[in-house]
Structures are given as structure tokens and as C-alpha cells.
Design a protein around this motif. Sequence first.
Motif: not given
Length: 176
Positions: A42-51
Amino acid sequence: MAEAITIARPYAVAAFSLAQEKNDLQAWTDLLAIVSQCAETAEVQAVLTSPAVSDVQAVDLLADVAGGVSGDAKHFLLLLAENNRLLLLPEIAELFGQLRAEAEQMMQADVVTAKPLTDAQKTSIAAALKKRLGKEVTITESVDDTLLGGAIIRAGDLVIDGSALGKLNRLANAIR
């Protein structure tokens, strides 16, 4: 899930073709395993999808986690980032593994038994499946006490139910 696999397939085929061309299948397998595990958190997904995070920053993050990547791998990851496909890394890794197994004439077989198999039994099952399927077979074993005896073998599309419970069910159906 089927949609994600469909979208991931061309990327997996491209990565496999490149890895095969460079004779670097193991390195790509390792890379995809690491970055796909990262992409599942979840942490990496948040970074990867962050504008707020650029494509280059996202790829650099994954490259750092993987311990550095080759130029081709970095370009591949950048292509995924530019097309908003980094979250498909788990599916890409799975499809890449399937392509590699097929190219190397390898197959995974799941064997469910009532009691743990001995090494001799595993070897015998692998040899029989190799003869039948024409591929090297790796056995993954699990134990299910409800089978009473025997085994259920799943290798690709092939399912062999040699369990005592399966035989009893077939007998009951034949009697009816």
C-alpha cells in the motif's frame, strides 16, 4: 483481474522478448519479482499513484529497491510509468514467469495428498508427469486430511483425482 492480465500481457511479452534477446532471463525474473512485490504494498502504491511524484522518481524508487537495474530494465519501467502501468507489475511478473516456464519446457504441478509425500514419491510423480506432459515438472505439495488417501494432481489444465474421496464420489455417481 482478467482485465489487468489482458492489459499486462503485451508488457510481459515485450519484457520476455527483450530478456530472451539479451540472454538475461534470470536477471529479469529477479527484477520483476522484487518490483512486483513492492508494487503490491500500500505504501509504494500510494507513491506510484501520487501526482506529486514524477515518472522518473517512481522508477528511481523501484530501481533503488531492486538494488539498481540495467538500462533496458530502467527504460521498461519508465515505459510502464509513462503509461500508468506500474501497478500492473505483479501481473506482468506472473505472465513473464509463465512465458519463461513455457520457453524452458518447465511446468509447476500442485499435488494435494492426505499425508506428506516422501522424496521418492515426489520424484516418481515428477517423472510420470514429465513423461506424460513432455516438460520438466516442479512439485508443490500440500496436505489435506479430508482426502482420506491418494492424491489430487493439478498441472496446468490437467487434473488427476486419484484421491480415495474422489474415487468414492465417482462410485456413488455411477451407482445412481
